[in-house]
Design an enzyme around this catalytic site. Sequence first.
Site, PDB file in Angstrom:
ATOM      1  N   HIS A   1      -4.522 -50.657  -7.038  1.00  0.00           N
ATOM      2  CA  HIS A   1      -4.003 -49.925  -8.206  1.00  0.00           C
ATOM      3  C   HIS A   1      -2.793 -49.127  -7.747  1.00  0.00           C
ATOM      4  O   HIS A   1      -2.888 -47.975  -7.326  1.00  0.00           O
ATOM      5  CB  HIS A   1      -5.063 -48.987  -8.793  1.00  0.00           C
TER       6      HIS A   1
ATOM      7  N   ASP B   1      -4.349 -51.266 -15.452  1.00  0.00           N
ATOM      8  CA  ASP B   1      -3.300 -52.252 -15.169  1.00  0.00           C
ATOM      9  C   ASP B   1      -3.542 -53.524 -15.983  1.00  0.00           C
ATOM     10  O   ASP B   1      -2.610 -54.116 -16.532  1.00  0.00           O
ATOM     11  CB  ASP B   1      -3.278 -52.564 -13.674  1.00  0.00           C
TER      12      ASP B   1
END
Length: 327
Positions: free
Chosen positions: A189, A161
């Site tokens: 996540h 990410d």
Amino acid sequence: SKKPVRVAVTGAAGQIGYALLFRIASGEMLGKDQPVILQLLEIPDEKAQNALKGVIMELEDCAFPLLAGIEAHSDPLQAFKDTDYALLVGARPRGPGMERADLLAANAQIFTAQGKALNAVASRNVKVLVVGNPANTNAYIAMKSAPDLPAKNFTAMLRLDHNRAASQLAAKTGTKVGDIKKLTVWGNHSPTMYADYRFATTNGQSIKALINDQVWNAETFLPTVGKRGAAIIAARGLSSAASAANAAIDHMRDWALGSNGEWVTMGVPSNGEYGIPAGIVFGFPVTTENGEYKIVEGLEIDAFSQECINKTLAELQGEQDGVKHLL
Ligand code: NAI
């Protein structure tokens, strides 16, 4: 020359495994002077074990000078024996018609067993990275199942990410991704993660000031980063693997070798920083040095950021509550 270290990788015959093992063996994760022994774990299923044999043949055929040994296992108690690093990639994917609770339960079983195995046989300093989804909660489960190991050694992968956010910001500002500093991704996540560029700079200039567009932040940037995984599945027909493996390499390399003062994002158990309840495995900005990470503290959290952090925290607490009875 250095003594070899032991690196365990689960899900070794999967997509990410195929993009990961060769880079570990070539020295990209722990350094070009660090020999490694790979301890690979796959499910006992014949097809998976055969696929693992094939991957091992290819590793042999690379003739990596740093690859000091390769082991194939179907039992975590053998795969994690004396391991210094454990990359837990294998997980149960969501199948057709599978409810969220079923997914959590299936993974709780895997990560309870693997946490217990690490607790029993791994190096007392083992550094654990959980990649398999739901990564934060799986890391939490493994951590809770390994009471004799330091909780801080259980981490989850938010680095993909982070790297996705860096790439979007480089494109937006017309600068090089390598010039971007002080970026972070808070939370889970999952699409709720909060990629935060308020403190970020590129070539020393404030990215927030350069972009100066909160609507772009809220309506373009955050959804693009949050839904990037789904966009890759839609385009490729398979989930991100090479970029996930790359992020795993980045995470472990920085943890082991240091980030030279730069911020990186790791999912780590909170000690109460930023009001995140202790023990929750949460994406934080960290710096790393001498094999230890340190959460960057004292950052101001404005109202928009607090709202984003609350949302991703609530999701994580929901996941954690969903597995509590299984621990
Ligand atoms: P894959 O399905 O290609 O490979 C997974 C492998 O794990 C399979 O070979 C399977 O046999 C094995 N496996 C399953 N249970 C296992 C167990 N208990 N012990 C050992 N091996 C086991 O999947 P892929 O694409 O390699 O992804 C792996 C995981 O990583 C998935 O959970 C995926 O959602 C997750 N992921 C996480 C990312 C992150 O940023 N944290 C990014 C991308 C994927």
